[in-house]
Scaffold this active site. Structure first.
Site, PDB file in Angstrom:
ATOM      1  N   GLY A 292     -22.619  -2.741  -1.536  1.00  0.00           N
ATOM      2  CA  GLY A 292     -22.792  -3.708  -0.445  1.00  0.00           C
ATOM      3  C   GLY A 292     -21.633  -3.701   0.345  1.00  0.00           C
ATOM      4  O   GLY A 292     -21.649  -3.778   1.774  1.00  0.00           O
ATOM      5  N   SER A 293     -20.231  -3.624  -0.104  1.00  0.00           N
ATOM      6  CA  SER A 293     -19.000  -3.751   0.414  1.00  0.00           C
ATOM      7  C   SER A 293     -18.903  -2.383   1.298  1.00  0.00           C
ATOM      8  O   SER A 293     -18.322  -2.499   2.554  1.00  0.00           O
ATOM      9  CB  SER A 293     -18.065  -3.846  -0.576  1.00  0.00           C
ATOM     10  OG  SER A 293     -17.989  -4.981  -1.337  1.00  0.00           O
TER      11      SER A 293
ATOM     12  N   ASP B  91     -27.827 -10.602   0.161  1.00  0.00           N
ATOM     13  CA  ASP B  91     -28.104 -11.820  -0.614  1.00  0.00           C
ATOM     14  C   ASP B  91     -29.702 -12.214  -0.166  1.00  0.00           C
ATOM     15  O   ASP B  91     -30.051 -13.319  -0.478  1.00  0.00           O
ATOM     16  CB  ASP B  91     -27.284 -12.877  -0.531  1.00  0.00           C
ATOM     17  CG  ASP B  91     -25.778 -12.646  -0.972  1.00  0.00           C
ATOM     18  OD1 ASP B  91     -25.804 -11.590  -1.718  1.00  0.00           O
ATOM     19  OD2 ASP B  91     -24.867 -13.288  -0.599  1.00  0.00           O
TER      20      ASP B  91
ATOM     21  N   SER C 248     -26.776  -5.006  -0.854  1.00  0.00           N
ATOM     22  CA  SER C 248     -26.157  -4.690  -1.963  1.00  0.00           C
ATOM     23  C   SER C 248     -27.229  -4.735  -2.988  1.00  0.00           C
ATOM     24  O   SER C 248     -28.054  -5.297  -3.135  1.00  0.00           O
ATOM     25  CB  SER C 248     -25.134  -5.670  -2.305  1.00  0.00           C
ATOM     26  OG  SER C 248     -24.668  -5.785  -3.451  1.00  0.00           O
TER      27      SER C 248
ATOM     28  N   HIS D 179     -28.321  -8.934  -7.577  1.00  0.00           N
ATOM     29  CA  HIS D 179     -28.983  -8.955  -6.391  1.00  0.00           C
ATOM     30  C   HIS D 179     -30.588  -8.713  -6.234  1.00  0.00           C
ATOM     31  O   HIS D 179     -30.958  -8.469  -7.521  1.00  0.00           O
ATOM     32  CB  HIS D 179     -28.405  -7.825  -5.249  1.00  0.00           C
ATOM     33  CG  HIS D 179     -27.010  -8.504  -4.811  1.00  0.00           C
ATOM     34  ND1 HIS D 179     -26.574  -8.980  -3.514  1.00  0.00           N
ATOM     35  CD2 HIS D 179     -25.873  -8.286  -5.537  1.00  0.00           C
ATOM     36  CE1 HIS D 179     -25.429  -9.330  -3.856  1.00  0.00           C
ATOM     37  NE2 HIS D 179     -24.976  -8.863  -4.772  1.00  0.00           N
TER      38      HIS D 179
ATOM     39  N   ASN E 219     -16.289   8.919   2.083  1.00  0.00           N
ATOM     40  CA  ASN E 219     -17.268   9.110   1.450  1.00  0.00           C
ATOM     41  C   ASN E 219     -17.823   8.025   0.750  1.00  0.00           C
ATOM     42  O   ASN E 219     -17.367   7.439  -0.139  1.00  0.00           O
ATOM     43  CB  ASN E 219     -16.880  10.261   0.335  1.00  0.00           C
ATOM     44  CG  ASN E 219     -18.045  10.788  -0.488  1.00  0.00           C
ATOM     45  OD1 ASN E 219     -19.006  10.210  -0.508  1.00  0.00           O
ATOM     46  ND2 ASN E 219     -18.063  11.722  -1.349  1.00  0.00           N
TER      47      ASN E 219
HETATM   48  C1  LIG Z   1     -23.263 -11.697   1.026  1.00  0.00           C
HETATM   49  C2  LIG Z   1     -22.717 -10.313   0.350  1.00  0.00           C
HETATM   50  N1  LIG Z   1     -22.072  -9.238   1.166  1.00  0.00           N
HETATM   51  C3  LIG Z   1     -21.528  -8.281   0.439  1.00  0.00           C
HETATM   52  C4  LIG Z   1     -21.534  -8.287  -0.923  1.00  0.00           C
HETATM   53  C5  LIG Z   1     -20.856  -6.936  -1.692  1.00  0.00           C
HETATM   54  O1  LIG Z   1     -21.803  -6.314  -2.266  1.00  0.00           O
HETATM   55  P1  LIG Z   1     -21.184  -5.279  -3.608  1.00  0.00           P
HETATM   56  O2  LIG Z   1     -20.910  -6.304  -4.830  1.00  0.00           O
HETATM   57  O3  LIG Z   1     -22.378  -4.322  -3.749  1.00  0.00           O
HETATM   58  O4  LIG Z   1     -19.999  -4.552  -2.948  1.00  0.00           O
HETATM   59  C6  LIG Z   1     -21.902  -9.409  -1.661  1.00  0.00           C
HETATM   60  C7  LIG Z   1     -21.721  -9.447  -3.174  1.00  0.00           C
HETATM   61  O5  LIG Z   1     -22.354 -10.068  -3.786  1.00  0.00           O
HETATM   62  C8  LIG Z   1     -22.487 -10.350  -1.091  1.00  0.00           C
HETATM   63  O6  LIG Z   1     -22.961 -11.584  -1.805  1.00  0.00           O
END
Ligand SMILES: Cc1ncc(COP(=O)(O)O)c(C=O)c1O
Length: 433
Positions: free
Chosen positions: A85-86, A193, A214, A219, A287
């Site tokens: 998600g990041s 979320d 994510s 999730h 990537n």
């Molecule tokens: C609102 C939100 N955005 C982004 C992320 C990041 O996702 P990831 O852990 O897959 O990098 C999270 C992680 O829980 C999140 O709660």
């Protein structure tokens, strides 16, 4: 040597193994109750082994299927599977910095409106790129941006609004969208979320110029690590793909060549005419791709999403029924008007007479996991040292930092588990007075 060595036989053994070894046992008192976690059955494991036996590894047929299914589920045209998600947020943000967007591209020093109450990687790309986050306070008990403060936050340097739907509760998409339209701003919905949440009957993630998911295990669905970026805009989709895939100009899939039939006859930048298009870069990209093994798990998870959503809502309602007897102690969550959230958690804001630490300890000591609203007020975190930002007064953001915690509602909580949470909640009086 086994004489019936074919894939169907192997997968049928895998199915049998998964049924036996991975079946979820009903909750019994004394078990640790996680706030969330993977919910799966044999279908995910069969797909995973199927993909492993193909050994394509990088994005392939399962990735294509997952991207198509997710796009159809959200109700958008384009979807890209990424490794978290990041990464999805990074890809979405960097897409908006592309020179292909002309004057609307976000440049260093430009401002992006967001909130300080949330997860750090919603806003990390703004800071990493050198744009300026503008933090607007939130409302209670929706825990989303206070739209009445938007007009005062905008300047002639504002280029975008980036917001998550807090714990699954949609922000006021009508007001935010019309604000964005009035000021010619991009909107990124961080839908990490809130997969399955509805606003006026439409899925969140289908309103913004871009949106992200994510699939980390807590999730709404999981691929282990994983995420997605989606959009209806063909130009943004093309740029996002370039950002995800090393910055390249070419749109061929892994292992594919010359899809457009013009691999060796284009003129790009100051390269020699006919330079191999596979190695032409329109951006400095990354990537961020995930593997086909992850996508294989995601394909099976997507078949369960409607059931997951129903269970999240039902668990939320059961907790609500218990905690409504404690309204003198806690502020209870409230869905945004015209929305049906697919809740990520059940937020409880302790009123002045209640000590959050005491309550959180009580639940943890009773084997019920609790969580904070992520970073609380991000401006108070160590990572903000030396970072330039603007903000409104953040009174409610500070309040969630000091007084809020949340409990899980994920579909892995069966009826016994939810009853256990309710029983523990009823014993809270011993610590509340
Ligand atoms: C609102 C939100 N955005 C982004 C992320 C990041 O996702 P990831 O852990 O897959 O990098 C999270 C992680 O829980 C999140 O709660």
């Amino acid at each position: 040597m086994v004489n019936n060595l074919n894939k169907d036989n192997i997968l049928s053994l895998v199915r049998e193994y998964a049924r036996e070894k991975h079946c979820r046992e009903p909750f019994v008192g004394g078990d640790k109750l996680g706030y969330s976690g993977r919910v799966y059955d044999e279908e995910e494991i069969v797909n995973l082994v199927d993909s492993a036996l193909e050994f394509w590894l990088t994005s392939g047929r399962y990735t294509k299927e997952f991207e198509r299914k997710l796009a159809d589920y959200i109700g958008v045209k384009y979807c890209l599977f990424v490794n978290s998600g990041s990464s999805a947020n990074l890809c979405a943000f960097m897409t908006l910095t592309s020179p292909l967007l002309g004057d609307r591209a976000i440049r260093r020093g430009d401002e992006v409106i967001t909130v300080a109450a949330g997860f750090p990687t919603t806003i990390a790309p703004i800071v990493q790129f050198g744009a300026v986050p503008v933090f607007v306070d939130i409302t209670i008990p929706g825990y989303n941006i206070d739209c009445s403060l938007l007009e005062n936050a905008v300047t002639d340097r504002t280029k975008a609004v980036i917001l998550a739907h807090t714990l699954g509760n949609p922000f006021d998409l009508s007001r935010v969208k019309s604000f964005c339209e009035a000021h010619n701003l991009w909107l990124i919905e961080d839908n990490c979320d809130s997969l399955g949440s509805l606003y006026f009957g439409k899925k969140t993630g289908s309103f913004g110029d871009l949106a992200t998911s994510s699939f980390y295990p807590p999730h709404h669905i999981t691929t282990g690590e994983g995420g997605a970026v989606y959009t209806d805009n063909p130009l943004l989709a093309k740029i996002a793909k370039s950002m995800r895939d090393w910055g390249r100009d070419c749109v061929c899939e892994s292992g594919q060549d010359n899809l457009c039939g013009h691999r060796f006859d284009g003129q790009y930048g100051q390269l020699p005419k006919g330079y191999d298009h596979k190695y032409v870069y329109s951006h400095f990209g990354y990537n961020l791709k995930a593997t086909d093994l992850q996508a294989a798990v995601g394909v099976a998870q997507l078949d369960k999403i409607d059931d997951f959503t129903k269970k999240r809502r039902a668990n939320f309602d059961k907790l609500y029924n218990i905690f409504k007897d404690y309204e003198d102690k806690f502020v209870l969550p409230q869905p945004e008007k015209n929305s049906e959230p697919s809740w990520f958690g059940f937020p409880l804001l302790c009123k002045e007479n209640v000590d959050r630490e005491k309550v959180v300890r009580f639940y943890e000591e009773n084997n019920i996991q609790t969580r904070m609203l992520f970073a609380g007020n991000i401006t108070k975190q160590p990572c903000m040292k030396g970072v330039s930002y603007r903000s409104t007064e953040l009174k409610n953001t500070d309040l969630i930092m000091t007084n809020l915690f949340w409990l899980g509602v994920y579909p892995g909580l069966d009826d016994n588990a939810v009853s256990y949470i309710c029983d523990v909640a009823r014993k809270m009086n011993s610590i509340l007075n």
